[in-house]
Scaffold this motif. Sequence first.
Motif, PDB file in Angstrom:
ATOM      1  N   VAL A 105      32.864  43.078  43.851  1.00 11.03           N
ATOM      2  CA  VAL A 105      34.302  42.683  44.081  1.00 11.03           C
ATOM      3  C   VAL A 105      35.352  43.878  42.830  1.00 11.03           C
ATOM      4  N   GLY A 106      35.171  44.093  41.407  1.00 10.00           N
ATOM      5  CA  GLY A 106      35.230  44.825  40.506  1.00 10.00           C
ATOM      6  C   GLY A 106      35.711  46.296  41.388  1.00 10.00           C
ATOM      7  N   ILE A 107      34.327  46.646  42.188  1.00  9.93           N
ATOM      8  CA  ILE A 107      34.505  47.989  42.448  1.00  9.93           C
ATOM      9  C   ILE A 107      35.628  48.441  44.183  1.00  9.93           C
ATOM     10  N   LEU A 108      35.467  47.457  44.939  1.00 11.77           N
ATOM     11  CA  LEU A 108      36.092  47.453  46.182  1.00 11.77           C
ATOM     12  C   LEU A 108      38.115  47.975  45.583  1.00 11.77           C
ATOM     13  N   VAL A 109      38.276  46.655  44.637  1.00 10.37           N
ATOM     14  CA  VAL A 109      39.723  46.351  44.397  1.00 10.37           C
ATOM     15  C   VAL A 109      39.882  47.943  43.448  1.00 10.37           C
ATOM     16  N   LEU A 110      39.265  47.946  42.305  1.00 11.63           N
ATOM     17  CA  LEU A 110      39.536  49.909  42.350  1.00 11.63           C
ATOM     18  C   LEU A 110      39.727  50.683  42.522  1.00 11.63           C
ATOM     19  N   LEU A 111      38.748  50.438  43.767  1.00 15.56           N
ATOM     20  CA  LEU A 111      39.231  52.350  44.553  1.00 15.56           C
ATOM     21  C   LEU A 111      40.064  51.598  45.972  1.00 15.56           C
ATOM     22  N   GLY A 112      40.429  50.615  46.132  1.00 19.12           N
ATOM     23  CA  GLY A 112      41.511  50.411  46.906  1.00 19.12           C
ATOM     24  C   GLY A 112      42.882  50.689  46.780  1.00 19.12           C
ATOM     25  N   MET A 113      42.635  49.830  45.096  1.00 18.48           N
ATOM     26  CA  MET A 113      44.255  50.176  44.724  1.00 18.48           C
ATOM     27  C   MET A 113      44.182  51.418  43.967  1.00 18.48           C
ATOM     28  N   MET A 114      42.642  52.370  43.883  1.00 17.07           N
ATOM     29  CA  MET A 114      43.299  53.287  44.058  1.00 17.07           C
ATOM     30  C   MET A 114      43.817  54.525  45.151  1.00 17.07           C
ATOM     31  N   ALA A 115      43.419  54.679  46.609  1.00 12.48           N
ATOM     32  CA  ALA A 115      44.110  54.286  47.467  1.00 12.48           C
ATOM     33  C   ALA A 115      45.301  53.970  47.475  1.00 12.48           C
ATOM     34  N   LEU A 116      45.646  53.012  47.292  1.00 14.11           N
ATOM     35  CA  LEU A 116      47.252  53.150  47.881  1.00 14.11           C
ATOM     36  C   LEU A 116      47.561  53.562  46.649  1.00 14.11           C
ATOM     37  N   ARG A 117      47.344  54.490  45.116  1.00 14.66           N
ATOM     38  CA  ARG A 117      48.040  54.012  44.088  1.00 14.66           C
ATOM     39  C   ARG A 117      48.224  55.873  44.792  1.00 14.66           C
ATOM     40  N   LYS A 118      47.748  56.582  45.690  1.00 16.70           N
ATOM     41  CA  LYS A 118      47.577  58.019  45.850  1.00 16.70           C
ATOM     42  C   LYS A 118      46.523  59.119  45.191  1.00 16.70           C
ATOM     43  N   PRO A 185      42.380  50.121  37.975  1.00 22.81           N
ATOM     44  CA  PRO A 185      41.692  49.176  36.920  1.00 22.81           C
ATOM     45  C   PRO A 185      41.434  48.127  36.685  1.00 22.81           C
ATOM     46  N   VAL A 186      43.313  47.342  35.965  1.00 20.86           N
ATOM     47  CA  VAL A 186      43.312  46.169  35.730  1.00 20.86           C
ATOM     48  C   VAL A 186      43.291  45.638  37.221  1.00 20.86           C
ATOM     49  N   ALA A 187      44.149  45.415  37.586  1.00 20.09           N
ATOM     50  CA  ALA A 187      43.437  44.517  38.987  1.00 20.09           C
ATOM     51  C   ALA A 187      42.189  44.400  39.736  1.00 20.09           C
ATOM     52  N   ALA A 188      40.981  45.516  38.825  1.00 23.29           N
ATOM     53  CA  ALA A 188      40.171  45.294  38.898  1.00 23.29           C
ATOM     54  C   ALA A 188      39.094  44.530  38.205  1.00 23.29           C
ATOM     55  N   VAL A 189      39.257  44.770  37.128  1.00 25.01           N
ATOM     56  CA  VAL A 189      39.241  43.474  36.173  1.00 25.01           C
ATOM     57  C   VAL A 189      39.390  42.522  36.941  1.00 25.01           C
ATOM     58  N   GLY A 190      41.528  41.223  36.480  1.00 25.07           N
ATOM     59  CA  GLY A 190      41.837  40.796  37.409  1.00 25.07           C
ATOM     60  C   GLY A 190      40.403  39.990  37.675  1.00 25.07           C
ATOM     61  N   ALA A 191      40.139  41.159  39.697  1.00 18.99           N
ATOM     62  CA  ALA A 191      39.226  40.219  40.336  1.00 18.99           C
ATOM     63  C   ALA A 191      38.167  40.025  39.636  1.00 18.99           C
ATOM     64  N   LEU A 192      37.351  40.554  38.718  1.00 16.79           N
ATOM     65  CA  LEU A 192      35.976  39.820  37.712  1.00 16.79           C
ATOM     66  C   LEU A 192      36.735  38.686  37.318  1.00 16.79           C
ATOM     67  N   VAL A 193      37.842  38.446  36.826  1.00 18.13           N
ATOM     68  CA  VAL A 193      38.221  37.470  35.843  1.00 18.13           C
ATOM     69  C   VAL A 193      38.498  36.147  36.638  1.00 18.13           C
ATOM     70  N   LEU A 194      38.828  36.231  38.000  1.00 20.96           N
ATOM     71  CA  LEU A 194      38.977  35.158  39.201  1.00 20.96           C
ATOM     72  C   LEU A 194      37.974  35.011  39.560  1.00 20.96           C
ATOM     73  N   CYS A 195      36.660  36.002  39.602  1.00 22.06           N
ATOM     74  CA  CYS A 195      35.640  35.672  40.630  1.00 22.06           C
ATOM     75  C   CYS A 195      34.798  34.518  38.855  1.00 22.06           C
ATOM     76  N   GLN A 196      35.396  34.354  37.594  1.00 19.82           N
ATOM     77  CA  GLN A 196      34.527  33.094  37.141  1.00 19.82           C
ATOM     78  C   GLN A 196      34.975  31.494  37.799  1.00 19.82           C
ATOM     79  N   PHE A 197      35.991  31.791  37.909  1.00 20.69           N
ATOM     80  CA  PHE A 197      36.143  30.440  38.818  1.00 20.69           C
ATOM     81  C   PHE A 197      36.164  30.304  39.834  1.00 20.69           C
ATOM     82  N   LEU A 198      34.994  30.732  40.897  1.00 17.93           N
ATOM     83  CA  LEU A 198      34.383  30.386  41.859  1.00 17.93           C
ATOM     84  C   LEU A 198      32.352  30.457  41.698  1.00 17.93           C
ATOM     85  N   PRO A 199      32.409  29.541  42.045  1.00 26.45           N
ATOM     86  CA  PRO A 199      30.895  28.755  41.819  1.00 26.45           C
ATOM     87  C   PRO A 199      29.963  29.977  42.558  1.00 26.45           C
TER      88      PRO A 199
END
Length: 419
Positions: A105-118, A185-199
């Motif tokens: 989850v974190g790796i995909l968000v990191l790559l996606g955000m990097m692509a969006l930011r060029k 990386p902030v978005a990637a870490v945030g996604a991992l933190v949100l995953c803590q709320f998903l059983p």
Amino acid sequence: MTAVSGLLGTPPPWPLGLVTAVLAGVLLWSVTARLRLRPESRAASTAVYACCALLVELTTADGVDGRAALLLAAGGMFAAAGRRRSLLAALACAAAVALAPVVAVGILVLLGMMALRKDLLTRFPVVIRRLIGVAAIAAAAGVAALLARPQAGPAVPVGVLVVLGSCALLIGGASWLRLPWLRPPVAAVGALVLCQFLPGPDLDAVLPAAAGLAVLAAVLTEEHHALFARPVLVGAVLVGVVVTALLVPAVPLPVTPSPVADVAPVPARLAESQVGAVAITIPRLDLSGPLDELGVADDGELLAPDDPARAGWYSGGVVPGDRGPAIVGGHVDSRSGPGVFFALRSLRPDDLVEITRSDGRVARFSVTRVRQVAKEQFPTAAVYGPTPRPELRLITCGGRFDRTARSYTDNVVVEAVAV
């Protein structure tokens, strides 16, 4: 493949998990050194990670498992070393995903955000790059949804959620506003933190999220030293985090009671004899020790012994040596290490099992079959059904460890007949 699956799916004994968590902290210190950060910045990152690891160790039944965080830190080391190490970095990240799928989850968000930011795929047209970025973030959401188990409650203790959630808001928020280039990386870490709320992906996300927050804290400290210019304030915050980590275990948290899910449901049956089983010996496993008496939970599941180092005989069933299947269960492992039946699945046909009875007789059995079955498809009738001769069933856990349910997904069942 079975050995690899067991290595990746079975959590290590807590000392090994703790050692890997500490080594991950050491590698994070090295990663921040590769980034040429000041010692105080590196100390800030290490403090964040150490506090989170301490909190997890004290508030979860499983302790910490730092293998995924260790691999991610190794990947960061390789990535910081330049393009020549990029393949090693990718392999380390892939291994981390194999150990803890939530890392994807974190790796995909990191790559996606990097692509969006060029920052990635710079030679692609803008439209294609944005589509790839959005697709990567959508794939991250899909992975999280696949890992989630809506029927179960979150396994992460409340204290861990509070501390890591607060760190994510403070460190991630400041980094997002003051350091725009750090947003992927902030978005990637945030996604991992949100995953803590998903059983399901919850507990596996804790240490990777803590490692990411540690690096973000180091960079933020380096870039905006004025934010941390008052040592007294920094010291007070760190003391507060440590005290919180130490006090959280003393706070009674709601825990869902459940039977020890080491063995499957048993039919109601009362023993007709006053004789019982008192000891077990398995020469091939170099195992010899006393047997406890086991009962059943309200839902009909056989309870495992209180002591992981001791096996137990189901006293409501057949006495070993009498006609019918006698049942012996035990733990495969515990937080302190391997359990009494840790090596049970290594038994082979014709191996000998001896059960000493309270009347002095020794019932000897020869193994006929060893199998691993899913708990949801446990063959109750075949295991507990009547037999024309004395037989024995040895049962423990197997398969993948489900952190949400706090149990393994399968059972290892050893069948044996009297000789």
